[in-house]
Design a protein around this motif. Sequence first.
Motif, PDB file in Angstrom:
ATOM      1  N   ILE A 119       0.733  -1.033   0.028  1.00 25.51           N
ATOM      2  CA  ILE A 119      -0.078   0.230  -0.003  1.00 25.51           C
ATOM      3  C   ILE A 119       1.421   1.451  -0.024  1.00 25.51           C
ATOM      4  O   ILE A 119       0.812   2.051  -1.185  1.00 25.51           O
ATOM      5  CB  ILE A 119      -1.215  -0.394   1.127  1.00 25.51           C
ATOM      6  N   ASP A 120       1.798   1.403   0.725  1.00 24.14           N
ATOM      7  CA  ASP A 120       2.890   2.601   0.747  1.00 24.14           C
ATOM      8  C   ASP A 120       3.816   2.816  -0.207  1.00 24.14           C
ATOM      9  O   ASP A 120       3.708   4.123  -0.703  1.00 24.14           O
ATOM     10  CB  ASP A 120       3.646   1.940   1.836  1.00 24.14           C
ATOM     11  N   PHE A 121       3.618   1.750  -0.923  1.00 20.42           N
ATOM     12  CA  PHE A 121       4.700   1.888  -1.816  1.00 20.42           C
ATOM     13  C   PHE A 121       4.198   2.088  -2.888  1.00 20.42           C
ATOM     14  O   PHE A 121       4.181   3.198  -4.317  1.00 20.42           O
ATOM     15  CB  PHE A 121       5.745  -0.051  -2.292  1.00 20.42           C
ATOM     16  N   TYR A 122       2.733   1.910  -3.038  1.00 23.63           N
ATOM     17  CA  TYR A 122       1.861   1.469  -4.553  1.00 23.63           C
ATOM     18  C   TYR A 122       1.272   3.228  -4.101  1.00 23.63           C
ATOM     19  O   TYR A 122       0.467   3.553  -5.382  1.00 23.63           O
ATOM     20  CB  TYR A 122       0.970   0.251  -5.213  1.00 23.63           C
ATOM     21  N   SER A 123       1.090   3.257  -3.158  1.00 22.57           N
ATOM     22  CA  SER A 123       0.671   4.998  -2.999  1.00 22.57           C
ATOM     23  C   SER A 123       1.638   5.785  -3.215  1.00 22.57           C
ATOM     24  O   SER A 123       0.961   7.592  -3.177  1.00 22.57           O
ATOM     25  CB  SER A 123       0.366   5.385  -1.493  1.00 22.57           C
TER      26      SER A 123
END
Length: 177
Positions: A119-123
Motif C-alpha cells: 500500500i505504501d509503495f503503490y501509493s
Amino acid sequence: MKLFPQLLLIGSCLTANLTFAAPASDQQIQQLLNVMNLDTLLQETIQKIRPQLDQQAYQIVKMTVKKDQLNPQEQIVANELSDKLYAQSQKTVSWDQMKPLYQKIYKEVYSAEEIQAQIDFYSSTVGQSILKKTPQVAQETMALMNTRLMSSMQTTADDFKEINKKLDTLKKAAKNK
C-alpha cells in the motif's frame, strides 16, 4: 532447580522469532486493491493485448486452412474468432470475476505487514508510475509469448504429421497381415 526457568526463558527467546506474522485484514486488502486500481488495470491490459489476440486468431485460421494468406471469407472468420477471443478475455478477467480471487490470494499469501508495505509503495509516485506501465509490459510479454507459441504450434503440427505418417504405415502393415 534454577536451571529450568533459565532454559524456559532461553527457549522462549529462541522461538519468539518463529511466531507467525499477523494476517492481513479484509480492509487492508481492499485498500491495496484500490491503491493499485486493479479493476482499471485489468481492463487496460485486455485492451493492450487485443492486437495479440487478433494475431492469434489469424494464425489459428491460417493453420486450419493451411494457407499463408487468407482470402476475404477466411479473414471474416478470423475477425469473428478474434472478437470472440477478446469478448471471452474481457468476461474472464472482469473485475466482478477477479476481485474475489485477488482478495483470497492476497489474504493467503501476504501478511498484514507485507500488504501495508505494498500500500505504501503503490501509493507513492514511483509505485503509481510502475502500475501505469503494467499494461504495456503485459502487451509486450503477450506479443513475445504469441510468437513463441505460434512457432511451437507449427513445430508440433510438423511433428504430428511425421507421427501420422508412421501411424498410417503401421495401419497399412496391420491390414496386410
